[in-house]
Design a protein around this motif. Structure first.
Motif, PDB file in Angstrom:
ATOM      1  N   GLU A  91       5.583  -0.473  12.482  1.00 25.31           N
ATOM      2  CA  GLU A  91       5.495  -0.141  11.054  1.00 25.31           C
ATOM      3  C   GLU A  91       5.019  -1.348  10.246  1.00 25.31           C
ATOM      4  N   ILE A  92       5.487  -2.513  10.629  1.00 21.46           N
ATOM      5  CA  ILE A  92       5.038  -3.722   9.931  1.00 21.46           C
ATOM      6  C   ILE A  92       3.556  -3.941  10.193  1.00 21.46           C
ATOM      7  N   LEU A  93       3.161  -3.749  11.445  1.00 18.76           N
ATOM      8  CA  LEU A  93       1.753  -3.942  11.789  1.00 18.76           C
ATOM      9  C   LEU A  93       0.860  -2.892  11.129  1.00 18.76           C
ATOM     10  N   ALA A  94       1.456  -1.764  10.762  1.00 15.70           N
ATOM     11  CA  ALA A  94       0.675  -0.742  10.054  1.00 15.70           C
ATOM     12  C   ALA A  94       0.219  -1.268   8.695  1.00 15.70           C
ATOM     13  N   GLN A  95       0.911  -2.300   8.191  1.00 16.78           N
ATOM     14  CA  GLN A  95       0.516  -2.935   6.931  1.00 16.78           C
ATOM     15  C   GLN A  95      -0.721  -3.794   7.124  1.00 16.78           C
ATOM     16  N   GLY A  96      -0.855  -4.370   8.289  1.00 16.17           N
ATOM     17  CA  GLY A  96      -1.979  -5.252   8.545  1.00 16.17           C
ATOM     18  C   GLY A  96      -1.621  -6.264   9.615  1.00 16.17           C
ATOM     19  N   GLU A  97      -2.540  -7.162   9.867  1.00 19.41           N
ATOM     20  CA  GLU A  97      -2.365  -8.161  10.914  1.00 19.41           C
ATOM     21  C   GLU A  97      -1.209  -9.112  10.596  1.00 19.41           C
ATOM     22  N   ARG A  98      -0.503  -9.536  11.626  1.00 21.73           N
ATOM     23  CA  ARG A  98       0.610 -10.468  11.451  1.00 21.73           C
ATOM     24  C   ARG A  98       0.707 -11.404  12.647  1.00 21.73           C
ATOM     25  N   THR A  99       1.249 -12.597  12.427  1.00 27.57           N
ATOM     26  CA  THR A  99       1.513 -13.495  13.554  1.00 27.57           C
ATOM     27  C   THR A  99       2.889 -13.167  14.141  1.00 27.57           C
ATOM     28  N   VAL A 100       3.139 -13.726  15.310  1.00 24.59           N
ATOM     29  CA  VAL A 100       4.413 -13.471  15.981  1.00 24.59           C
ATOM     30  C   VAL A 100       5.569 -13.918  15.088  1.00 24.59           C
ATOM     31  N   GLU A 101       5.402 -15.071  14.477  1.00 24.15           N
ATOM     32  CA  GLU A 101       6.482 -15.589  13.654  1.00 24.15           C
ATOM     33  C   GLU A 101       6.748 -14.691  12.447  1.00 24.15           C
ATOM     34  N   GLN A 102       5.698 -14.256  11.804  1.00 23.71           N
ATOM     35  CA  GLN A 102       5.875 -13.344  10.666  1.00 23.71           C
ATOM     36  C   GLN A 102       6.604 -12.080  11.097  1.00 23.71           C
TER      37      GLN A 102
ATOM     38  N   ILE B 265      -1.197   4.915  13.983  1.00 29.42           N
ATOM     39  CA  ILE B 265      -0.589   5.354  12.727  1.00 29.42           C
ATOM     40  C   ILE B 265      -0.338   6.852  12.767  1.00 29.42           C
ATOM     41  N   ASP B 266      -1.284   7.592  13.318  1.00 25.80           N
ATOM     42  CA  ASP B 266      -1.080   9.040  13.435  1.00 25.80           C
ATOM     43  C   ASP B 266       0.210   9.339  14.188  1.00 25.80           C
ATOM     44  N   LEU B 267       0.408   8.611  15.269  1.00 31.62           N
ATOM     45  CA  LEU B 267       1.606   8.872  16.067  1.00 31.62           C
ATOM     46  C   LEU B 267       2.858   8.469  15.304  1.00 31.62           C
ATOM     47  N   LEU B 268       2.794   7.348  14.608  1.00 33.60           N
ATOM     48  CA  LEU B 268       3.943   6.930  13.805  1.00 33.60           C
ATOM     49  C   LEU B 268       4.277   7.987  12.764  1.00 33.60           C
ATOM     50  N   VAL B 269       3.255   8.514  12.130  1.00 33.26           N
ATOM     51  CA  VAL B 269       3.479   9.522  11.099  1.00 33.26           C
ATOM     52  C   VAL B 269       4.073  10.782  11.713  1.00 33.26           C
ATOM     53  N   ALA B 270       3.536  11.186  12.866  1.00 37.11           N
ATOM     54  CA  ALA B 270       4.059  12.378  13.543  1.00 37.11           C
ATOM     55  C   ALA B 270       5.522  12.163  13.923  1.00 37.11           C
ATOM     56  N   LEU B 271       5.831  10.962  14.346  1.00 35.72           N
ATOM     57  CA  LEU B 271       7.203  10.643  14.738  1.00 35.72           C
ATOM     58  C   LEU B 271       8.137  10.701  13.529  1.00 35.72           C
TER      59      LEU B 271
ATOM     60  N   GLU C 223       8.534  10.961 -10.121  1.00 32.22           N
ATOM     61  CA  GLU C 223       7.260  11.692 -10.165  1.00 32.22           C
ATOM     62  C   GLU C 223       6.140  10.974  -9.432  1.00 32.22           C
ATOM     63  N   PRO C 224       6.216  10.924  -8.126  1.00 33.99           N
ATOM     64  CA  PRO C 224       5.189  10.168  -7.397  1.00 33.99           C
ATOM     65  C   PRO C 224       3.794  10.756  -7.595  1.00 33.99           C
ATOM     66  N   ILE C 225       2.821   9.899  -7.581  1.00 33.54           N
ATOM     67  CA  ILE C 225       1.437  10.327  -7.757  1.00 33.54           C
ATOM     68  C   ILE C 225       0.754  10.335  -6.386  1.00 33.54           C
ATOM     69  N   PRO C 226       0.089  11.436  -6.045  1.00 32.59           N
ATOM     70  CA  PRO C 226      -0.547  11.482  -4.724  1.00 32.59           C
ATOM     71  C   PRO C 226      -1.786  10.584  -4.646  1.00 32.59           C
ATOM     72  N   ILE C 227      -2.154  10.264  -3.424  1.00 31.91           N
ATOM     73  CA  ILE C 227      -3.273   9.349  -3.186  1.00 31.91           C
ATOM     74  C   ILE C 227      -4.549   9.797  -3.906  1.00 31.91           C
TER      75      ILE C 227
ATOM     76  N   GLU D 181      -1.109   4.450   4.596  1.00 32.16           N
ATOM     77  CA  GLU D 181      -1.613   5.800   4.403  1.00 32.16           C
ATOM     78  C   GLU D 181      -2.881   5.791   3.540  1.00 32.16           C
ATOM     79  N   TRP D 182      -2.890   4.920   2.555  1.00 31.43           N
ATOM     80  CA  TRP D 182      -4.066   4.785   1.694  1.00 31.43           C
ATOM     81  C   TRP D 182      -5.286   4.384   2.529  1.00 31.43           C
ATOM     82  N   ARG D 183      -5.111   3.366   3.314  1.00 30.27           N
ATOM     83  CA  ARG D 183      -6.239   2.892   4.127  1.00 30.27           C
ATOM     84  C   ARG D 183      -6.662   3.981   5.108  1.00 30.27           C
ATOM     85  N   LYS D 184      -5.647   4.591   5.713  1.00 30.10           N
ATOM     86  CA  LYS D 184      -5.899   5.660   6.678  1.00 30.10           C
ATOM     87  C   LYS D 184      -6.739   6.783   6.067  1.00 30.10           C
TER      88      LYS D 184
END
Lengths: 222, 222
Positions: free
Chosen positions: B31-42, B86-92, B118-122, B209-212
């Motif tokens: 889920e964290i990696l779904a945000q973007g690239e990260r190092t091991v320490e992060q 990401i698709d699999l994460l979302v399905a899960l 009142e969330p606004i859709p993408i 989800e936005w990027r997706k």
DNA sequence: GACTCATTCAATAGAATATGTGATTATTGA
DNA sequence: TCAATAATCACATATTCTATTGAATGAGTC
């Protein structure tokens, strides 16, 4: 409960669902159940497991909410609790195909004829079946046919195909289908039919995908 | 290799992918990696794991083909190998939400304000952002913003929000977003902004989800 | 070359999982 | 009521998974 614990427990819940898909036998059971309802004994035969073992895997799947059970007499019938399970199975297949070279190797080794058979997509079959110009052939075992099949399909299990060719209209195209992308029955059927001079193709996907797509389905009678 | 073995090995391959999703920490890492690239320490900081342990989980994910690594100097950057993950994460997530009463309970306990905001859709945000009539606010930590954010979004990490309210145009609606459906930063931000007299809503989903969805994304600069 | 730091590796102990065996429960039909 | 059958349970065992520790690797820096 602090936010940290909330995060922890929500990921643990997701993992509980994920665990259901972490064992080859359980995935096989789910794939079989994607065909339709089955008893414990049927499942244990199909997946080649002991009954006790099958039962235990089913308990786990039930605890994860992926399957439901209903008791009829002394038999317990299991089925997938809804189509989201199929969605996840499909996502898992796609991801595995994309990323595990081994899957591709296996598929290529066993399904080499794949490209020769010009598979017909679900939508196209739907249109043409409506016109009555194709014979739709269900080559799965009869018990699976009875549990649900494509509307108007003829049941000719693979092992009876050769003997029952006379039932097919000779000049009409035949479309064979079976369980899904990794089921080889339809491949075999098309190969056999072509050998015997029929015009035959296979459905791109299997019965679970057909039902999932909202296409018409029948039960029991032909 | 007989058909039986083929079947066995293909389900084993699927299970290998499934295993990746069978552990809460690994799901959190994904889920964290779904945000973007990260190092091991992060990653080890974000998921609150030891570095060695994080590294081991990452090896497993890499063997399953779900993440890729590239070495830059002494840092190793990990990212999801593609959007199917990401698709699999979302399905899960969807499946777990549907079937595990516990998930629902947790979500309701922590995200009670959900319906109030009142969330606004993408899609809607996309239209309105084009007109320049909304301020899009990224309330994730700055490092996540830098690794990728919604085009035109302003980075104001949650912990700086109160001090930086002056940077917002007072009469313009603000839409806050963060990581995804279970991230609470955007909820907090909207609550704070409303308290201070702003018109604020949150984006229905998060950055992955936005990027997706193929919406415009920027990196580094604002 | 010595030093520092990020990451990985290797070895271990403890926990969780998978499977077989045999006992137990529930239901049906004689 | 009794026997037969489907399914589950309870236990023992082997295997696999996970977290931890400390050492090893490898790139950058002084």
């Amino acid at each position: 409960m602090p936010v940290k614990d909330y995060k922890k427990s929500i990921f643990e819940q997701f993992a509980r669902t994920g665990k259901a898909f972490s064992n080859a036998h359980r995935i096989e059971l789910l794939e079989i159940l994607a065909q339709g309802e089955r008893t414990v004994e049927q499942l244990s035969n199909a997946a080649d497991l002991t009954v006790a073992n099958t039962s235990q895997h089913l308990q786990l799947l039930r605890n994860a909410g992926l399957v439901t059970a209903r008791k009829v007499g002394q038999y317990v019938h299991y089925k997938l609790s809804d189509d989201l399970v199929i969605d996840l199975l499909v996502a898992l297949r796609k991801l595995s195909e994309r990323h595990l070279a081994e899957v591709e190797r296996l598929v290529n080794t066993y399904l080499t004829v794949k490209d020769d058979l010009e598979p017909i997509p679900i939508n196209e079959l739907m249109e043409r079946a409506g016109d009555g110009v194709v014979t739709v052939l269900d080559v799965r075992p009869e018990v699976e046919y009875k549990a649900g099949h494509i509307q108007g399909a003829l049941s000719v299990p693979m092992d009876q195909l050769e003997d029952r060719l006379g039932e097919l209209k000779p000049n009409q195209e035949v479309v064979a289908y079976c369980r899904g992308p990794y089921c080889m029955l339809a491949y075999d059927a098309v190969a056999k039919l072509r050998e015997k001079g029929f015009t035959a193709r296979r459905l791109d996907e299997g019965f679970p995908e057909w039902r999932k797509a909202g296409m018409p389905v029948e039960m029991k009678d032909e």
